[in-house]
Design a protein around this motif. Structure first.
Motif, mmCIF file in Angstrom:
data_model
loop_
_atom_site.group_PDB
_atom_site.id
_atom_site.type_symbol
_atom_site.label_atom_id
_atom_site.label_comp_id
_atom_site.label_asym_id
_atom_site.label_seq_id
_atom_site.Cartn_x
_atom_site.Cartn_y
_atom_site.Cartn_z
ATOM 1 N N ALA A 254 0.826 -1.207 0.000
ATOM 2 C CA ALA A 254 0.000 0.000 0.000
ATOM 3 C C ALA A 254 0.859 1.254 0.000
ATOM 4 C CB ALA A 254 -0.936 -0.032 1.196
ATOM 5 N N GLY A 255 1.839 1.281 -0.879
ATOM 6 C CA GLY A 255 2.671 2.473 -0.955
ATOM 7 C C GLY A 255 3.930 2.445 -0.114
ATOM 8 N N TYR A 256 4.129 1.356 0.612
ATOM 9 C CA TYR A 256 5.322 1.223 1.424
ATOM 10 C C TYR A 256 6.064 -0.031 0.994
ATOM 11 C CZ TYR A 256 3.041 4.614 4.508
ATOM 12 O OH TYR A 256 2.436 5.738 5.009
ATOM 13 N N LYS A 257 7.315 -0.132 1.413
ATOM 14 C CA LYS A 257 8.096 -1.309 1.051
ATOM 15 C C LYS A 257 7.481 -2.551 1.693
ATOM 16 C CE LYS A 257 12.735 -3.261 1.541
ATOM 17 N NZ LYS A 257 14.181 -2.944 1.587
ATOM 18 N N LEU A 258 7.128 -2.452 2.971
ATOM 19 C CA LEU A 258 6.535 -3.602 3.648
ATOM 20 C C LEU A 258 5.040 -3.701 3.370
ATOM 21 C CD1 LEU A 258 8.111 -3.414 7.243
ATOM 22 C CD2 LEU A 258 8.713 -4.984 5.390
ATOM 23 N N PRO A 259 4.546 -4.914 3.209
ATOM 24 C CA PRO A 259 3.102 -5.086 2.982
ATOM 25 C C PRO A 259 2.381 -4.636 4.262
ATOM 26 C CG PRO A 259 4.176 -7.201 3.312
ATOM 27 C CD PRO A 259 5.264 -6.193 3.095
ATOM 28 N N GLU A 260 1.182 -4.115 4.150
ATOM 29 C CA GLU A 260 0.443 -3.575 5.289
ATOM 30 C C GLU A 260 0.391 -4.438 6.548
ATOM 31 O OE1 GLU A 260 0.693 -0.379 4.597
ATOM 32 O OE2 GLU A 260 -1.193 -0.162 5.658
ATOM 33 N N PRO A 261 0.042 -5.710 6.443
ATOM 34 C CA PRO A 261 -0.027 -6.527 7.668
ATOM 35 C C PRO A 261 1.292 -6.514 8.434
ATOM 36 C CG PRO A 261 -1.097 -7.642 5.865
ATOM 37 C CD PRO A 261 -0.322 -6.503 5.256
ATOM 38 N N THR A 262 2.386 -6.696 7.720
ATOM 39 C CA THR A 262 3.708 -6.709 8.338
ATOM 40 C C THR A 262 4.093 -5.324 8.848
ATOM 41 O OG1 THR A 262 4.477 -8.494 6.907
ATOM 42 C CG2 THR A 262 6.147 -7.132 7.917
ATOM 43 N N ARG A 263 3.807 -4.318 8.097
ATOM 44 C CA ARG A 263 4.145 -2.938 8.486
ATOM 45 C C ARG A 263 3.413 -2.543 9.765
ATOM 46 N NH1 ARG A 263 2.804 2.393 7.726
ATOM 47 N NH2 ARG A 263 0.757 1.894 6.848
ATOM 48 N N LEU A 264 2.123 -2.869 9.837
ATOM 49 C CA LEU A 264 1.342 -2.529 11.027
ATOM 50 C C LEU A 264 1.772 -3.360 12.237
ATOM 51 C CD1 LEU A 264 -2.167 -2.095 9.366
ATOM 52 C CD2 LEU A 264 -0.572 -0.323 10.137
ATOM 53 N N ALA A 265 2.155 -4.599 11.998
ATOM 54 C CA ALA A 265 2.605 -5.448 13.104
ATOM 55 C C ALA A 265 3.927 -4.886 13.625
ATOM 56 C CB ALA A 265 2.798 -6.883 12.615
ATOM 57 N N ASP A 266 4.731 -4.367 12.710
ATOM 58 C CA ASP A 266 6.016 -3.775 13.060
ATOM 59 C C ASP A 266 5.792 -2.562 13.963
ATOM 60 O OD1 ASP A 266 8.982 -4.007 11.943
ATOM 61 O OD2 ASP A 266 8.522 -1.880 12.221
ATOM 62 N N GLN A 267 4.862 -1.720 13.599
ATOM 63 C CA GLN A 267 4.530 -0.530 14.399
ATOM 64 C C GLN A 267 4.022 -0.949 15.768
ATOM 65 O OE1 GLN A 267 1.600 1.872 12.411
ATOM 66 N NE2 GLN A 267 3.079 2.816 11.018
ATOM 67 N N TYR A 268 3.098 -1.898 15.767
ATOM 68 C CA TYR A 268 2.502 -2.355 17.021
ATOM 69 C C TYR A 268 3.568 -2.957 17.938
ATOM 70 C CZ TYR A 268 -0.729 -4.765 20.197
ATOM 71 O OH TYR A 268 -1.405 -5.203 21.308
ATOM 72 N N ALA A 269 4.473 -3.713 17.367
ATOM 73 C CA ALA A 269 5.542 -4.336 18.165
ATOM 74 C C ALA A 269 6.393 -3.251 18.825
ATOM 75 C CB ALA A 269 6.415 -5.220 17.271
ATOM 76 N N ASP A 270 6.603 -2.154 18.109
ATOM 77 C CA ASP A 270 7.393 -1.056 18.672
ATOM 78 C C ASP A 270 6.656 -0.410 19.845
ATOM 79 O OD1 ASP A 270 9.764 -1.101 17.280
ATOM 80 O OD2 ASP A 270 9.004 0.130 15.636
ATOM 81 N N ASP A 271 5.342 -0.270 19.704
ATOM 82 C CA ASP A 271 4.536 0.320 20.784
ATOM 83 C C ASP A 271 4.620 -0.566 22.024
ATOM 84 O OD1 ASP A 271 3.833 2.291 19.048
ATOM 85 O OD2 ASP A 271 1.888 1.432 18.527
ATOM 86 N N VAL A 272 4.411 -1.859 21.815
ATOM 87 C CA VAL A 272 4.444 -2.799 22.932
ATOM 88 C C VAL A 272 5.820 -2.787 23.574
ATOM 89 C CG1 VAL A 272 4.271 -5.219 23.599
ATOM 90 C CG2 VAL A 272 2.693 -4.278 21.904
#
Length: 281
Positions: A254-272
DNA sequence: GCGACAG
DNA sequence: ATCTTGTCGC
């Protein structure tokens, strides 16, 4: 969701040789061919919200919706899995998407028993990942796991290990090549949407030399610049062919190098990770 | 001994 | 993976 193949649950107390033997067994059990009810074309990853009618004009090329349990008119549930570390603890985050929208999000924190060893990644992060899947209420139609799948010395990367243990269709999405040889040089600017086959070489001890074990996939690329984005390394985890693995990753872009599911999981992992960092006192 | 190696 | 500011470019 729960473990189906308990004999494959990663055990960090095994010896290195036992871990490698287990991986050979996992590879023999793994299915590197399509055995899923997901039509890549029905995955909306363009970040524009729910798909419109015109987005759903594809044919069910891989038998979408023909099985019981999943309504044929419902877009597939795609999970993104990623890890982060805080001291000696592994944080696993899973984000579940349907039609480009987050429908569920879970995480788990487990002690990392062993250090990172190339080829044995799943024995370091596997426990946390399975704990997170255990907390997941719904069952994904497919999961994108950060790391390799079939592109592995024994064809049993973390995506394959997790997929076979849960008997869940999985795709490995890595940022770097672990082993194997690209059919053509990746050291050049590839157009968006391009795929370059990765073939088994002498480093892949369980596959015949030349076997296509995955692809380099260009999910994003600059247009008017001399600079270029490196491709992602995509490979089948379990119950998915190399073609479908690449199709799914591109469908989730969706416009980023990482596919959305992985990109969002990456963000969430950083928050946690930030939250866990404080509980360490 | 040297090289090479996901996260 | 993780430690980290600014900075170049669309």
């Amino acid at each position: 969701m729960e473990v189906v193949r308990s004999e494959f649950v990663p055990d960090a107390s095994l010896s290195r040789e036992e871990m490698e033997d287990l991986q050979r067994e996992i590879a023999e059990t793994a299915v590197f061919a399509d055995d899923l009810h997901v039509d890549p074309a029905r995955i909306c990853g363009d970040g524009d919200g729910p798909a419109t009618d015109t987005d759903q004009t594809s044919l069910d090329a891989v038998g979408a919706g023909e099985r019981d349990g999943t309504p044929a008119d419902d877009p597939p549930l795609v999970a993104g899995v990623d890890q982060a570390f805080v001291d000696d603890h592994a944080v696993s985050a899973i984000v579940l998407l349907r039609d480009g929208e987050v429908v569920e999000r879970v995480h788990a924190v487990e002690p990392a028993e062993i250090p990172y060893i190339p080829g044995l990644l799943s024995f370091r992060e596997g426990t946390a990942i399975l704990a997170a899947f255990d907390a997941l209420e719904r069952e994904p139609d497919i999961a994108l796991v950060d790391g390799s799948g079939r592109i592995h010395f024994r064809e049993a990367g973390i995506a394959t290990h997790v997929g076979v243990t849960l008997d869940l269709p999985t795709v490995g999405v890595a940022k770097n090549l672990l082993c194997g040889t690209p059919r053509e040089s990746l050291d050049r600017k590839l157009p968006q949407g391009a795929r370059v086959a990765i073939e088994a070489d002498a480093d892949v001890e369980t596959a015949e030399h030349g076997t296509r074990i995955g692809d380099a996939v260009q999910t994003r690329q600059f247009e008017n610049s001399d600079r270029y984005v490196n491709p992602l390394i995509v490979s089948p985890g379990h119950r998915v062919s190399a073609d479908t693995a690449a199709d799914v990753v591109l469908a989730c872009a969706a416009g980023y190098k990482l596919p959305e599911p992985t990109r969002l999981a990456d963000q969430y992992a950083d928050d946690v990770k930030s939250e866990v960092r404080e509980e360490l006192d």
